[in-house]
Design a protein around this motif. Structure first.
Motif, short mmCIF file in Angstrom:
data_model
loop_
_atom_site.label_atom_id
_atom_site.label_comp_id
_atom_site.label_asym_id
_atom_site.label_seq_id
_atom_site.Cartn_x
_atom_site.Cartn_y
_atom_site.Cartn_z
N PHE A 1 43.40 20.17 -5.74
CA PHE A 1 44.44 20.62 -6.69
C PHE A 1 44.16 22.10 -6.98
O PHE A 1 43.11 22.45 -7.52
CB PHE A 1 44.34 19.78 -7.97
N ILE A 2 45.11 22.98 -6.59
CA ILE A 2 44.89 24.43 -6.72
C ILE A 2 45.82 24.99 -7.81
O ILE A 2 47.02 24.73 -7.81
CB ILE A 2 45.19 25.16 -5.39
N VAL A 3 45.22 25.80 -8.70
CA VAL A 3 46.03 26.44 -9.75
C VAL A 3 45.76 27.94 -9.78
O VAL A 3 44.77 28.43 -9.23
CB VAL A 3 45.77 25.84 -11.15
N LEU B 1 43.83 24.28 -15.27
CA LEU B 1 42.98 23.43 -14.43
C LEU B 1 42.39 22.25 -15.20
O LEU B 1 42.44 21.11 -14.75
CB LEU B 1 41.86 24.30 -13.85
N LYS B 2 41.82 22.56 -16.38
CA LYS B 2 41.16 21.50 -17.16
C LYS B 2 42.17 20.45 -17.63
O LYS B 2 41.89 19.25 -17.62
CB LYS B 2 40.42 22.13 -18.35
N LYS B 3 43.38 20.93 -18.01
CA LYS B 3 44.42 19.99 -18.44
C LYS B 3 44.84 19.09 -17.29
O LYS B 3 45.07 17.89 -17.46
CB LYS B 3 45.65 20.76 -18.97
N GLY C 1 36.09 16.67 -10.02
CA GLY C 1 35.23 17.82 -10.33
C GLY C 1 35.98 19.13 -10.34
O GLY C 1 37.08 19.24 -9.78
N LEU C 2 35.36 20.15 -10.96
CA LEU C 2 35.95 21.49 -11.06
C LEU C 2 35.27 22.45 -10.09
O LEU C 2 34.05 22.37 -9.88
CB LEU C 2 35.81 22.02 -12.49
N PHE D 1 39.40 20.16 -8.38
CA PHE D 1 40.38 20.99 -9.08
C PHE D 1 39.85 22.41 -9.09
O PHE D 1 38.82 22.69 -9.69
CB PHE D 1 40.58 20.46 -10.51
N SER D 2 40.57 23.30 -8.41
CA SER D 2 40.04 24.65 -8.20
C SER D 2 41.04 25.74 -8.55
O SER D 2 42.25 25.56 -8.40
CB SER D 2 39.62 24.81 -6.73
#
Length: 936
Positions: free
Chosen positions: A244-246, A252-254, A271-272, A286-287
């Protein structure tokens, strides 16, 4: 005496609010008794109460403390009116209070409305409610009983004075459970279910994937639940690993929290991957793009099965491109609120032009993805004269708006209409930075804590002030700004928006309005105050509020006259009489088809496009409220010809000097907007393949629609082969395709055009735009043959195409009654001239929403075969399709017909012509019916 009764429900035919506002200002006195009053409902009645006060109409209102639902803010507001006496029935554990009664006293009669509706926005406008209205003489027994009971309640209630309200407020503040908790539901991840938008997106994503497509884009307004939708889709798809790219770390955290909430008991780790955290081994990573672009090559190219790109309009930038070119997932999902990109690259192309869903403001309101708004259009003070100012002369507009008296007027209205929630959190949109600074200074000097924010301020400062506005304990109430909140920046708890500048763009208006529509626990609606001056472009407000990209003069006028009744849910749009009249007059004077108007519309859109020339039709898909580019095509035969003309673009003119290229553009542009998708899906396939057979074409078309019949595919091949063109068309139109031995090929001329990369881009653009617009308007439904969609626009010739007519299609014109086998097409003009007062044909008319009276052509008699087919159509298996238009022409342009469905003859009389009463198979929606019959 006769007692009149009627049932009032909230529907497209009307609502309780309309009945109350009308009755309050027409009666001699009114008496309400309702279990509870929320400010959301009271705000909608404020203007009626003010008008009643001016007229000397007095009222009494009883409400209650039952379940603590009545809001003290609403009680205080009612007490501002000198003409209304307010009492509260104080309930206890034994006695509840459920009355919902509205009594209106007239000279010698009473109107009583009793039912289920309290005074809340939903009860007055959108809830399923039943209210019975009874009109009876003042001496009737029923009326005497009602008044006697009302008097008893009045005498049993206490006066809602300041002392009572203060004690009630104190009691509410002591409650351990705030009174908004009745809206909360216990949520377990297993029971969180997709909303309507999310379901539609997931169904479409599944369909797109089932045909082997590996990329798709979802376009939906901020706050409509795109992240939840992606999590639901991942849950169904069950990928091994997800990336998941933002663009921004706070998102990202949400996003990770959303996935954690929905995807439970699956044994997957989340994971982040950010500057601070490097959890690369998690199943779902999530990156931020900033971190990922530095280390993406540490992963295998097929490491992730499912790739999600949030804020996908950024994905055309170089940092994204290197990442996207590297990974080879099984599926890639892009999500964006607006497919707009400042470097002018095409985000649609990046996702193979597969748009799983587009949800714009009107859709979001309908699906309750955002909160309703209450819009009040208020005529600006007389001292502000903008009638002779150029809309682009920002300095002069600023100078004329900087008037102390106007500031007082804005504050007076702002306090009158107030806002939802305890603390006011307001965005004021101004004409310039200078105007914003002036407004902030003037508000501060009057005791309203305000600041000015603009593009000149740092991101850190903006963030600091936005957090202060969000904070309930901070004194800051107002941020005055110019453009930084148009899109992309969010303050979810904003509960009031002030429009303080003349509207010169429907796009900007919708973006600014959208800043306050995010759902938040502190509010149930947004208050919008628009101060409408006498500027020459005031009518653009109506275009923005109408919610339809495709409008004409008549539909706009009806929308204004009916208070924009087509806006869904509890949203409320109200303009004062002066503003309404001013806008209606401007619309009458404006010619929406003139070159002058089209150029103004085009250049305003170009400004929104960061000053880039919008060379492509898909550019117009970027913004909610963008103009309809088909109008530009209608003017000059192709969109590029229009751009070349208004821009005086020599390079474009040189391109268009190539006859084959211009011919291809004309041939394709003439089919817009698409009435069926078949031809363009086939063309899309042939842009990258040499030939296509009927079976292959069916497979491709099924990527876009649920079902397709073989004959319609074959007919599309024949149409592309120009089988149904007349001799003039064949001479003047370039032949793009050739149909032979069951296969459709590109012609040599068209192949030669496509070899040129620049030519090809423009050809692809028309095809992409046509398909996307069709999908947006008609979804993936199959409409059969004839391929008509109810209440859509058609020209006569379209009936030939959509009924698979196998003769020359231009023959479909002229007589008003055309036939293809057992399908009869009735084309009807309600008024022969544009002026409604002249030349009215009373014979062809709506009797009501279920019946239509139509006269056959003059030569038809009852004994002829055609006559019998019409008057006994059901018995003889004849389908009578009705196409109706109000006027033949508006502003020199031929108007389309609206398809209102099939009708069946139930009565008939006369000869040559026969007058036939037709019962419609589908009741005409009130919105459409009103547009046909209302005189504006």
């Amino acid at each position: 005496m006769t007692v009149e009764k009627k049932l009032i429900v909230n529907s497209d035919k009307g609502n309780l609010l309309n009945e109350l506002t009308k009755s309050i200002i027409e009666c001699e006195q009114f008496y309400f008794s309702v279990a509870f009053i929320n400010f959301s409902g009271l705000q909608l009645l404020l203007d009626s109460f003010k008008e009643a006060d001016k007229k000397g109409i007095k009222g009494k209102i009883i409400t209650s403390t039952y379940l603590n639902f009545t809001e003290s803010k609403a009680l205080k507001k009612i007490n501002d009116f000198n003409n209304i006496d307010l009492k509260v029935f104080v309930t206890d554990k034994e006695i509840g209070f459920h009355t919902k009664a509205y009594i209106f006293e007239y000279k010698d009669l009473f109107k009583v409305i009793i039912g289920s509706s309290n005074i809340t926005q939903s009860a007055l406008k959108s809830n399923i409610e039943w209210n019975v209205e009874i009109i009876s003489k003042d001496d009737a027994a029923f009326i005497k009983d009602v008044l006697k009971e009302y008097d008893h309640l009045w005498n049993s209630s206490v006066v809602a004075d300041d002392d009572f309200i203060s004690r009630y407020e104190e009691f509410l503040s002591r409650l351990t459970t705030p009174n908004i908790t009745h809206n909360l539901i216990y949520e377990n991840s297993e029971y969180i279910i997709p909303n309507r938008m999310q379901k539609r997106a997931m169904e479409n994503l599944e369909r797109i994937r089932s045909f082997g497509e590996d990329k798709a884009l979802v376009i939906a307004a901020t706050g409509t639940g795109k992240t939840y939708m992606s999590a639901f889709d991942v849950k169904n798809y069950k990928p091994r690993r997800v990336l998941f790219i933002v663009h921004r770390e706070e998102i990202l955290k949400k996003a990770k929290e959303t996935f954690e909430q929905l995807i439970t008991n699956r044994g997957v780790t989340l994971g982040l991957l950010t500057g601070n955290q490097k959890q690369k081994g998690a199943d779902y990573v999530f990156s931020t793009i900033q971190t990922l672009s530095k280390c993406y090559d540490e992963f295998k190219i097929d490491e992730f099965d499912y790739l999600i790109i949030d804020e996908a309009h950024h994905a055309t930038s170089p940092s994204y491109q290197s990442v996207l070119d590297y990974f080879k997932p099984k599926f890639t999902l892009g999500m964006t609120a607006t497919p707009e990109r400042s470097d002018h690259n095409n985000v649609f192309e990046l996702f193979n032009n597969n748009v799983a869903l587009e949800v714009r403001l009107h859709d979001a309101l309908e699906d309750e993805l955002v909160i309703p708004f209450h819009y009040f259009g208020i005529t600006d003070i007389e001292g502000i004269d903008l009638s002779d100012v150029d809309i682009d002369d920002v300095a002069e507009i600023t100078k004329r708006l900087k008037v102390n008296e106007r500031v007082d007027f804005i504050i007076e209205n702002m306090n009158f209409y107030s806002h939802d929630g305890e603390k006011r959190k307001c965005l004021g949109f101004c004409a310039s930075v200078e105007h914003a600074k002036y407004m902030a200074a003037e508000f501060n000097s009057r005791g309203y804590k305000s600041i000015c924010l603009s593009g000149e301020d740092s991101v850190e400062l903006r963030s600091q002030y936005m957090n202060r506005l969000e904070n309930d304990l901070d004194e800051l109430e107002f941020i005055f700004t110019v453009d930084i909140f148009n899109e992309g920046v969010d303050i979810p708890s904003v509960n009031q928006v002030l429009m303080l500048r003349p509207t010169n763009s429907p796009i900007v208006f919708i973006q600014q309005l959208g800043r306050g529509l995010r759902k938040h626990k502190s509010k149930s609606f947004l208050t919008v105050l628009d101060f409408i001056g006498n500027h020459s472009k005031t009518f653009l407000i109506a275009i923005a509020l109408n919610g339809s990209r495709y409008y004409d003069k008549e539909s706009l006028k009806v929308a204004i006259a009916t208070g924009f009744a087509n806006i869904p849910g509890a949203t409320h749009i109200q303009m004062d009489k002066i503003s309404q009249e001013r806008i209606l007059e401007q619309i009458d004077q404006e010619n929406f088809n003139s070159m002058k108007y089209l150029k103004e519309e085009y250049f305003e859109f170009k400004k929104m496009n960061q000053g880039y020339i919008p060379y492509y039709l898909v550019d117009y898909l970027k913004f909610d409220g963008a103009p309809d580019p088909v109008k530009f095509i209608d003017r000059e035969k192709t969109y590029l010809q229009f751009v070349a003309k208004v821009e005086r673009d020599d390079h474009l003119k040189a391109l268009l000097s190539n006859d084959a290229f211009e011919g291809a553009l004309k041939e394709l542009s003439g089919k817009l907007p698409l009435k069926r998708i078949n031809e363009f899906v086939i063309i899309k396939y042939l842009l990258i393949n040499d030939e296509i057979a009927v079976d292959e074409a069916k497979h491709e078309i099924l990527k876009f629609v649920k079902e397709i019949d073989e004959d319609s595919v074959l007919h599309a091949f024949e149409c592309l082969n120009q089988d149904y063109y007349d001799s003039v068309q064949k001479k003047s139109r370039l032949k793009l395709f050739h149909f032979s031995e069951g296969l459709l090929f590109k012609t040599e001329e068209f192949n030669a055009v496509l070899v040129n990369e620049e030519f090809r881009k423009y050809i692809e653009d028309i095809v992409t735009y046509g398909i996307f617009r069709y999908e947006k308007e008609f979804n993936n439904e199959y409409y059969g043959v004839p391929h008509f969609k109810l209440f859509e626009q058609y020209q006569m010739i379209d009936a030939a195409l959509l009924s698979n007519y196998r003769k020359i299609h231009t023959a479909f014109r002229g007589s008003g009654l055309l036939a293809n086998g057992n399908d009869y097409f009735l084309f009807i003009d309600l008024h022969k001239e544009e002026d409604i007062k002249e030349s009215i044909n009373y014979k062809d008319k709506f009797i009501d929403q279920n019946f239509f009276q139509w006269q056959t052509p003059n030569s038809t008699n009852q004994t002829s075969d055609r006559g019998r087919n019409i008057i006994y159509n059901r018995e003889r298996g004849i389908n009578l399709h009705l196409f109706v238009r109000k006027y033949k022409e508006i502003d020199g342009k031929v108007e389309p017909y609206i398809y209102i469905g099939k009708g069946n003859a139930v009565e008939f009389e006369g000869e040559k012509p026969i007058t036939v009463k037709l019962e419609l198979e589908t009741e005409i929606p009130t919105r459409v019916y009103t547009e046909f019959v209302k005189k504006v």
